[in-house]
Design a protein around this motif. Structure first.
Motif, PDB file in Angstrom:
ATOM      1  N   PHE A 156       0.692  -9.439   6.217  1.00 49.35           N
ATOM      2  CA  PHE A 156       0.609  -8.120   7.031  1.00 49.35           C
ATOM      3  C   PHE A 156       0.743  -7.062   6.174  1.00 49.35           C
ATOM      4  O   PHE A 156       0.383  -6.957   5.055  1.00 49.35           O
ATOM      5  CB  PHE A 156       2.247  -8.243   7.767  1.00 49.35           C
ATOM      6  N   GLY A 157       0.707  -5.813   6.599  1.00 46.87           N
ATOM      7  CA  GLY A 157       0.511  -4.449   6.165  1.00 46.87           C
ATOM      8  C   GLY A 157      -0.717  -3.716   6.421  1.00 46.87           C
ATOM      9  O   GLY A 157      -1.170  -3.801   7.226  1.00 46.87           O
ATOM     10  N   ALA A 158      -0.955  -2.633   5.539  1.00 48.90           N
ATOM     11  CA  ALA A 158      -2.247  -1.825   5.898  1.00 48.90           C
ATOM     12  C   ALA A 158      -3.375  -2.684   5.760  1.00 48.90           C
ATOM     13  O   ALA A 158      -3.739  -3.460   5.070  1.00 48.90           O
ATOM     14  CB  ALA A 158      -2.136  -0.709   4.962  1.00 48.90           C
ATOM     15  N   ARG A 159      -4.317  -2.020   6.472  1.00 45.14           N
ATOM     16  CA  ARG A 159      -5.862  -2.666   6.582  1.00 45.14           C
ATOM     17  C   ARG A 159      -6.075  -2.482   5.238  1.00 45.14           C
ATOM     18  O   ARG A 159      -6.795  -3.088   4.568  1.00 45.14           O
ATOM     19  CB  ARG A 159      -6.667  -2.078   7.594  1.00 45.14           C
ATOM     20  N   TYR A 160      -6.035  -1.125   4.731  1.00 40.83           N
ATOM     21  CA  TYR A 160      -6.562  -0.839   3.269  1.00 40.83           C
ATOM     22  C   TYR A 160      -5.450   0.092   2.697  1.00 40.83           C
ATOM     23  O   TYR A 160      -5.010   1.147   3.325  1.00 40.83           O
ATOM     24  CB  TYR A 160      -7.848  -0.249   3.215  1.00 40.83           C
ATOM     25  N   ILE A 161      -4.623  -0.282   1.574  1.00 40.66           N
ATOM     26  CA  ILE A 161      -3.782   0.483   1.059  1.00 40.66           C
ATOM     27  C   ILE A 161      -3.983   2.029   0.479  1.00 40.66           C
ATOM     28  O   ILE A 161      -5.088   1.930  -0.169  1.00 40.66           O
ATOM     29  CB  ILE A 161      -2.741  -0.217   0.149  1.00 40.66           C
ATOM     30  N   SER A 162      -3.444   2.758   1.088  1.00 40.81           N
ATOM     31  CA  SER A 162      -3.777   4.488   0.462  1.00 40.81           C
ATOM     32  C   SER A 162      -2.715   5.338   0.458  1.00 40.81           C
ATOM     33  O   SER A 162      -2.629   6.537   0.058  1.00 40.81           O
ATOM     34  CB  SER A 162      -4.697   4.771   1.486  1.00 40.81           C
ATOM     35  N   THR A 163      -1.212   4.629   0.790  1.00 42.58           N
ATOM     36  CA  THR A 163      -0.125   5.626   0.579  1.00 42.58           C
ATOM     37  C   THR A 163       1.153   4.782   0.214  1.00 42.58           C
ATOM     38  O   THR A 163       0.925   3.739  -0.162  1.00 42.58           O
ATOM     39  CB  THR A 163       0.161   6.063   2.079  1.00 42.58           C
ATOM     40  N   ARG A 164       2.045   5.610  -0.352  1.00 39.46           N
ATOM     41  CA  ARG A 164       3.155   4.931  -0.848  1.00 39.46           C
ATOM     42  C   ARG A 164       3.911   4.246  -0.027  1.00 39.46           C
ATOM     43  O   ARG A 164       4.496   2.892  -0.413  1.00 39.46           O
ATOM     44  CB  ARG A 164       4.161   6.265  -1.723  1.00 39.46           C
ATOM     45  N   ALA A 165       4.077   4.345   1.213  1.00 34.61           N
ATOM     46  CA  ALA A 165       4.708   3.519   2.253  1.00 34.61           C
ATOM     47  C   ALA A 165       3.923   2.399   2.275  1.00 34.61           C
ATOM     48  O   ALA A 165       4.535   1.059   2.512  1.00 34.61           O
ATOM     49  CB  ALA A 165       4.780   4.323   3.469  1.00 34.61           C
ATOM     50  N   ALA A 166       2.448   2.318   2.204  1.00 36.56           N
ATOM     51  CA  ALA A 166       1.588   1.179   2.404  1.00 36.56           C
ATOM     52  C   ALA A 166       1.768   0.054   1.078  1.00 36.56           C
ATOM     53  O   ALA A 166       1.663  -1.100   1.125  1.00 36.56           O
ATOM     54  CB  ALA A 166       0.272   1.465   2.581  1.00 36.56           C
ATOM     55  N   VAL A 167       2.100   0.984   0.034  1.00 35.44           N
ATOM     56  CA  VAL A 167       2.024   0.115  -1.304  1.00 35.44           C
ATOM     57  C   VAL A 167       3.650  -0.614  -1.177  1.00 35.44           C
ATOM     58  O   VAL A 167       3.420  -1.823  -1.400  1.00 35.44           O
ATOM     59  CB  VAL A 167       2.264   1.015  -2.371  1.00 35.44           C
ATOM     60  N   ALA A 168       4.457   0.005  -0.864  1.00 32.78           N
ATOM     61  CA  ALA A 168       5.741  -0.778  -0.536  1.00 32.78           C
ATOM     62  C   ALA A 168       5.798  -2.104   0.316  1.00 32.78           C
ATOM     63  O   ALA A 168       6.396  -3.009   0.186  1.00 32.78           O
ATOM     64  CB  ALA A 168       6.777   0.365   0.055  1.00 32.78           C
ATOM     65  N   ILE A 169       5.306  -1.655   1.345  1.00 28.11           N
ATOM     66  CA  ILE A 169       5.188  -2.841   2.441  1.00 28.11           C
ATOM     67  C   ILE A 169       4.343  -3.909   1.779  1.00 28.11           C
ATOM     68  O   ILE A 169       4.611  -5.260   2.013  1.00 28.11           O
ATOM     69  CB  ILE A 169       4.676  -2.316   3.805  1.00 28.11           C
ATOM     70  N   ALA A 170       3.042  -3.663   1.284  1.00 27.23           N
ATOM     71  CA  ALA A 170       2.259  -4.368   0.592  1.00 27.23           C
ATOM     72  C   ALA A 170       2.979  -5.437  -0.575  1.00 27.23           C
ATOM     73  O   ALA A 170       2.497  -6.518  -0.712  1.00 27.23           O
ATOM     74  CB  ALA A 170       1.156  -3.941  -0.048  1.00 27.23           C
ATOM     75  N   SER A 171       3.954  -4.646  -1.309  1.00 23.21           N
ATOM     76  CA  SER A 171       4.634  -5.456  -2.261  1.00 23.21           C
ATOM     77  C   SER A 171       5.255  -6.691  -1.621  1.00 23.21           C
ATOM     78  O   SER A 171       5.505  -7.759  -2.201  1.00 23.21           O
ATOM     79  CB  SER A 171       5.845  -4.795  -2.896  1.00 23.21           C
ATOM     80  N   HIS A 172       5.990  -6.484  -0.325  1.00 24.63           N
ATOM     81  CA  HIS A 172       6.583  -7.574   0.367  1.00 24.63           C
ATOM     82  C   HIS A 172       5.353  -8.651   0.776  1.00 24.63           C
ATOM     83  O   HIS A 172       5.742  -9.947   0.562  1.00 24.63           O
ATOM     84  CB  HIS A 172       7.415  -7.157   1.404  1.00 24.63           C
ATOM     85  N   ALA A 173       4.547  -8.128   1.364  1.00 26.65           N
ATOM     86  CA  ALA A 173       3.391  -9.062   1.663  1.00 26.65           C
ATOM     87  C   ALA A 173       2.544  -9.892   0.511  1.00 26.65           C
ATOM     88  O   ALA A 173       2.303 -10.861   1.019  1.00 26.65           O
ATOM     89  CB  ALA A 173       2.299  -8.070   2.578  1.00 26.65           C
ATOM     90  N   VAL A 174       2.438  -9.158  -0.412  1.00 27.29           N
ATOM     91  CA  VAL A 174       1.885  -9.837  -1.689  1.00 27.29           C
ATOM     92  C   VAL A 174       3.048 -11.067  -2.065  1.00 27.29           C
ATOM     93  O   VAL A 174       2.527 -12.184  -2.463  1.00 27.29           O
ATOM     94  CB  VAL A 174       1.848  -9.027  -3.053  1.00 27.29           C
ATOM     95  N   LEU A 175       4.342 -10.717  -2.192  1.00 25.67           N
ATOM     96  CA  LEU A 175       5.198 -11.844  -2.460  1.00 25.67           C
ATOM     97  C   LEU A 175       5.030 -13.028  -1.293  1.00 25.67           C
ATOM     98  O   LEU A 175       5.182 -14.101  -1.772  1.00 25.67           O
ATOM     99  CB  LEU A 175       6.655 -11.460  -2.708  1.00 25.67           C
ATOM    100  N   ALA A 176       5.264 -12.780  -0.050  1.00 17.99           N
ATOM    101  CA  ALA A 176       4.918 -13.637   1.109  1.00 17.99           C
ATOM    102  C   ALA A 176       3.587 -14.319   0.926  1.00 17.99           C
ATOM    103  O   ALA A 176       3.612 -15.699   1.158  1.00 17.99           O
ATOM    104  CB  ALA A 176       4.938 -12.870   2.388  1.00 17.99           C
ATOM    105  N   GLY A 177       2.576 -13.777   0.447  1.00 11.92           N
ATOM    106  CA  GLY A 177       1.285 -14.446   0.447  1.00 11.92           C
ATOM    107  C   GLY A 177       1.158 -15.441  -0.655  1.00 11.92           C
ATOM    108  O   GLY A 177       0.593 -16.314  -0.670  1.00 11.92           O
ATOM    109  N   LEU A 178       1.870 -15.109  -1.752  1.00 12.41           N
ATOM    110  CA  LEU A 178       1.709 -15.796  -3.045  1.00 12.41           C
ATOM    111  C   LEU A 178       2.728 -17.069  -2.474  1.00 12.41           C
ATOM    112  O   LEU A 178       2.243 -18.277  -2.804  1.00 12.41           O
ATOM    113  CB  LEU A 178       2.276 -14.969  -4.340  1.00 12.41           C
ATOM    114  N   ALA A 179       3.855 -16.680  -1.951  1.00  8.07           N
ATOM    115  CA  ALA A 179       4.763 -17.928  -1.680  1.00  8.07           C
ATOM    116  C   ALA A 179       4.124 -19.051  -0.803  1.00  8.07           C
ATOM    117  O   ALA A 179       4.184 -20.114  -1.023  1.00  8.07           O
ATOM    118  CB  ALA A 179       6.012 -17.403  -0.978  1.00  8.07           C
ATOM    119  N   ALA A 180       3.426 -18.491   0.327  1.00  5.55           N
ATOM    120  CA  ALA A 180       2.523 -19.321   1.259  1.00  5.55           C
ATOM    121  C   ALA A 180       1.556 -20.083   0.501  1.00  5.55           C
ATOM    122  O   ALA A 180       1.435 -21.256   1.054  1.00  5.55           O
ATOM    123  CB  ALA A 180       2.078 -18.610   2.325  1.00  5.55           C
ATOM    124  N   ASN A 181       0.886 -19.623  -0.443  1.00  9.81           N
ATOM    125  CA  ASN A 181      -0.181 -20.310  -1.132  1.00  9.81           C
ATOM    126  C   ASN A 181       0.212 -21.127  -2.160  1.00  9.81           C
ATOM    127  O   ASN A 181      -0.535 -22.150  -2.846  1.00  9.81           O
ATOM    128  CB  ASN A 181      -1.297 -19.356  -1.407  1.00  9.81           C
TER     129      ASN A 181
END
Length: 245
Positions: free
Chosen positions: A43-68
């Motif tokens: 989940f998150g931004a199609r392409y990260i370009s703002t601080r808000a998108a970075v914050a959401i991507a941090s959660h998404a990266v943890l979720a993606g790592l956990a799933a894999n």
């Protein structure tokens, strides 16, 4: 070796492109043969370009790592590469998962400073300039060591029209060299693969941040995580919740 290649953006087309570039780059860079397993942030931004998108991507990266990976890397990966130049969630990931985790900016700054006393990070999107300046400053690099430059098109725009971006990136690279950069790093998933085309026009060496991250991940230079005890979490993805049990 098995390498998890996790795109912190949600654009699966960029994930596929990075996976293809990795398969080409591994023998070119003289790296050990590896099975590259691509994954995209859930989940998150199609392409990260703002601080808000970075914050959401941090959660998404943890979720993606956990799933894999699973909570204890039951999948047996040798390293994970967060294929997003802002490296969302990388410090948190190293606190949770017991394997080397590499970021593109960190690896390319190290590679650049090994070749020159001052490096320029060149990326797409004006909003990334202050964010990356902060990124470098937090890691102890002032503008005398790491300068940041940006071009107006965002990384996803560059990925969609790389031919139209080469001259613009080369112009920005020459300007950075005139300001004292001895090496220019093309930073961002959307800019991966463009360094060989920009370098002849730049006047200084140009590094591909994705190549730098692959070299760190597969060349034994990846920082290993130091998992810490975690309190249980509520309301998050079940795969990630198991990591906080």
């Amino acid at each position: 070796m098995r390498l998890l290649l996790l795109n912190g953006n949600t654009d699966s087309g960029i994930t596929a492109r990075l996976a293809a570039l990795a398969e080409e780059a591994i023998p070119r860079l003289g790296l050990p043969a590896a099975q590259v397993v691509p994954a995209t942030a859930p989940f998150g931004a199609r392409y990260i370009s703002t601080r808000a998108a970075v914050a959401i991507a941090s959660h998404a990266v943890l979720a993606g790592l956990a799933a894999n990976l699973g909570p204890a890397n039951e999948a047996g990966f040798d390293a994970a590469l967060i294929a997003c130049f802002g490296e969302p969630g990388i410090e948190a990931a190293r606190e949770v998962f017991p394997l080397p985790i590499v970021g593109m900016a960190e690896a390319s700054i190290a590679a650049g400073l090994a070749r020159a006393p001052r490096v320029a990070l060149l990326t797409g999107g004006a909003l990334w300039v202050p964010m990356l300046e902060e990124f470098a400053r937090v890691r102890g690099f002032g503008p005398d060591r790491v300068m940041v430059r940006g071009v107006t098109p965002t990384g996803d725009m560059i990925a969609r029209d790389p031919d139209g971006a080469v001259a613009l990136l080369a112009e920005a690279a020459r300007a950075a060299a005139a300001d004292g950069a001895g090496v220019v790093v093309l930073g961002g998933a959307g800019l991966a693969g463009l360094a060989p085309r920009v370098a002849p026009l730049a006047g200084v060496p140009v590094l591909d941040s994705f190549d730098c991250a692959l070299s760190a991940a597969l060349g034994g230079r990846a920082p290993r995580g130091a998992p810490a005890a975690q309190a249980p979490m509520l309301g998050i993805d079940p795969s990630l919740a198991r990591c906080f049990a």
